[in-house]
Design an enzyme around this catalytic site. Structure first.
Site, mmCIF file in Angstrom:
data_model
loop_
_atom_site.group_PDB
_atom_site.id
_atom_site.type_symbol
_atom_site.label_atom_id
_atom_site.label_comp_id
_atom_site.label_asym_id
_atom_site.label_seq_id
_atom_site.Cartn_x
_atom_site.Cartn_y
_atom_site.Cartn_z
ATOM 1 C CD GLU A 1 4.167 0.960 6.905
ATOM 2 O OE1 GLU A 1 4.929 1.255 7.833
ATOM 3 O OE2 GLU A 1 3.842 1.792 6.025
ATOM 4 C CG HIS B 1 5.498 8.838 4.009
ATOM 5 N ND1 HIS B 1 5.036 8.723 5.305
ATOM 6 C CD2 HIS B 1 5.744 7.583 3.593
ATOM 7 C CE1 HIS B 1 5.018 7.439 5.645
ATOM 8 N NE2 HIS B 1 5.454 6.737 4.621
ATOM 9 C CG HIS C 1 -17.669 38.845 20.812
ATOM 10 N ND1 HIS C 1 -16.636 39.696 21.122
ATOM 11 C CD2 HIS C 1 -18.267 39.363 19.703
ATOM 12 C CE1 HIS C 1 -16.614 40.680 20.248
ATOM 13 N NE2 HIS C 1 -17.592 40.491 19.363
ATOM 14 C CG ASP D 1 -0.201 0.052 2.543
ATOM 15 O OD1 ASP D 1 0.784 -0.710 2.684
ATOM 16 O OD2 ASP D 1 -0.574 0.839 3.433
HETATM 17 ZN ZN LIG Z 1 6.897 1.773 4.158
#
Ligand SMILES: [Zn+2]
Ligand SMILES: *[C@@H]1O[C@H](CO)[C@@H](O)[C@H](O)[C@H]1NC(C)=O
Ligand SMILES: *[C@@H]1O[C@H](CO)[C@@H](O)[C@H](O)[C@H]1NC(C)=O
Ligand SMILES: *[C@@H]1O[C@H](CO)[C@@H](O)[C@H](O)[C@H]1NC(C)=O
Length: 491
Positions: free
Chosen positions: A182, A460, A243, A117
């Site tokens: 994962e 990533h 407020h 994944d």
């Molecule tokens: Zn990895």
């Protein structure tokens, strides 16, 4: 070399160098084919965080199983249940793929862990190329999941494939466990490992994980990761948002309280102020200092990469030590705060801070939870605020540490030497790979992290890639590694 020393050399290296040549020659001549397979894998948008992509993820698991079957593995797809959402709906988790090649009891059995994944990716996030179209630019193969973790998984599969294709028997029995969740926390995997402990894992001697990267251009072996304790700290005051013009100056504001206590977590110079945390950190031994000193690491390019002129530490050893073997506190955000642009004048009634502690060996998450909770409560009590504080730990992933002189690592050093003609850097990861600790605790077998990804692969992030060089030479490294592991004495 005369014939006697040649025989000695062959005995010493275990496998004849002729076979190694033959195996790596095969890799070389099939380079384009291996890259084509990676292209097909990268084309599958197996983003585990996006429910809409779940069919792609299932397809990715099927493709993985099919590939393993095609090269002669005994393959199973193990159902690990469903994923539940806060709204009550559920969705099937991707199955975990296991495979087995060989079951000769006179050989060691290694189990390779990997995942197929990926993190989300969109062209408009700032990619220079289409993230799901593998693109070769100057020998770098760009694509989401290329380095994390599709190419390393394929390099392992190709390792077995090459042996099979040349009809050379595998020096060790090889098993695979490939998951598809994962990137979202390995849902279902811990239970699956527990359930398979005396089945699939019963004959496994060693676990190999290639889900990390080198530190520099030099190959590396990874022997530790930090854990992660993730906290929510909630301060709740008035029953509704107020407020600031009307009520400001009359109420003790939750946000002020929250920022006050967050400021007491860590000093400006990076000293963690929670009692008990620093005390738990192991002393840096002379040997370790020496190891760190020998590591190839360029402070200047590190600074350039993140765009900072000054870091917390100005020498390599301190910097690496604080990246890998010291805990740290990071504050990630505040929920409930006014967060968009503009000048809204609200006093939020309830705010929740998110922060985490990357912890190191000897720091048990349960202990860290107690230390943090008690400390924040006492700091908060000193403020004598009428607001309510609630601290909870939502993730408690343990750190992992191996002995870098274990035979598995010696085998790694020998394999790196053979393929790259250099010594590997012995490194740790600042991040967390919780599955390593699960394998260690549940299966009780030794683990090595054997990366092939480059230090600049951009896992990533936008423009993730793996170089052709790392992918192909990495495959050769795995071939050499299996031979080295087969030389480890059976106890
Ligand atoms: Zn990895
Ligand atoms: C529940 O949440 C999931 C994940 O966000 C979503 O895919 C699904 O459509 C939701 N179901 C309902 C009935 O709202
Ligand atoms: C493969 O090797 C084995 C011996 O290791 C041999 O019996 C077999 O005939 C070989 N098969 C092929 C296709 O070469
Ligand atoms: C404290 O927060 C946790 C999660 O953040 C929640 O489950 C729990 O109910 C809260 N407790 C109180 C007393 O508010």
């Amino acid at each position: 070399m005369n014939s006697i020393s040649l025989v000695c050399f062959l005995l010493w290296t275990g496998v004849s160098s002729f076979e190694f040549e033959e195996l790596t020659q095969y890799v070389k001549s099939h380079e384009d084919e291996f890259i084509e397979t990676l292209r097909k894998w990268v084309a599958v948008e197996s983003d585990s965080s996006d429910v809409a992509k779940r069919p792609d993820l299932h397809r990715m698991m099927d493709m993985t199983a099919e590939k393993l079957r095609l090269i002669g593995g005994t393959v199973q797809m193990i159902d690990v249940g469903t994923q539940a959402f806060p709204n009550g709906s559920t969705i099937a988790l991707p199955k975990v793929v296991t495979a087995q090649f060989g079951s000769d009891p006179s050989k060691h059995t290694v189990c390779v862990y990997g995942h197929v994944d990926v993190q989300p990716a969109k062209k408009e996030d700032g990619w220079a190329t289409e993230p799901y179209e593998l693109t070769d630019i100057d020998g770098n193969l760009y694509g989401r999941g290329a380095s994390d973790n599709k190419a390393p998984v394929l390099a392992w599969i190709h390792t077995v494939e090459v042996y099979k294709a040349l009809n050379i028997s595998l020096p060790v029995n090889v098993k695979f466990i490939i998951e598809g969740m994962e990137e979202t926390g390995s849902n279902g995997l811990d239970d699956m490992i527990e359930a398979q402990k005396d089945k699939f894992f019963s004959d496994v001697d060693y676990i190999i994980i290639s889900d990390c990267v080198w530190l520099s251009k030099r190959p590396a072996l990874t022997y530790g990761t930090r854990g992660n304790c993730y906290f929510f700290a909630q301060v709740e005051g008035p029953k509704k948002d107020l407020h600031s013009g009307v009520y400001g100056g009359t109420v003790i504001e939750p946000m002020t309280d929250l920022i006050g206590i967050l400021d007491k977590l860590i000093s400006p110079s990076g000293e963690i102020l929670i009692p008990g945390i620093r005390e738990a950190v192991a002393h840096l031994s002379d040997e370790e200092w020496k190891m760190y000193q020998d590591i190839e690491f360029d402070m200047e390019s590190y600074k350039k990469d993140i765009g900072m002129d000054k870091l917390m530490y100005s020498n390599k050893v301190d910097l690496l030590a604080h990246r890998w073997r010291h805990p740290t506190v990071s504050i990630h955000g505040i929920e409930g705060a006014f967060s968009s642009t503009g000048t809204k004048t609200v006093i939020p009634a309830k705010v929740i801070a998110k922060f985490s502690i990357r912890q190191v060996p000897k720091m048990d998450p349960a202990t860290v939870e107690k230390q943090v909770t008690e400390y924040l409560r006492s700091v908060f009590a000193k403020r004598k605020s009428p607001n309510k504080l609630n601290v909870s730990m939502v993730i408690g992933a343990k750190p992992w540490l191996a002995d870098p002189t274990h035979p598995l690592f010696e085998a790694g050093k020998a394999a790196v030497k053979r393929v790259f003609d250099t010594e590997p850097d012995l490194i740790r990861e600042g991040g967390t790979i919780p599955i390593a600790r699960t394998f260690q605790d549940v299966i009780g077998k030794s683990i090595i992290m054997l990366p092939i990804g480059g230090f600049d692969d951009g896992l990533h992030s936008q423009n993730e890639k793996i170089s052709r060089y790392n992918y192909i030479e990495g495959t050769k490294l795995f071939i050499a590694y299996l031979n080295e592991v087969s030389q480890i004495k059976k106890y």
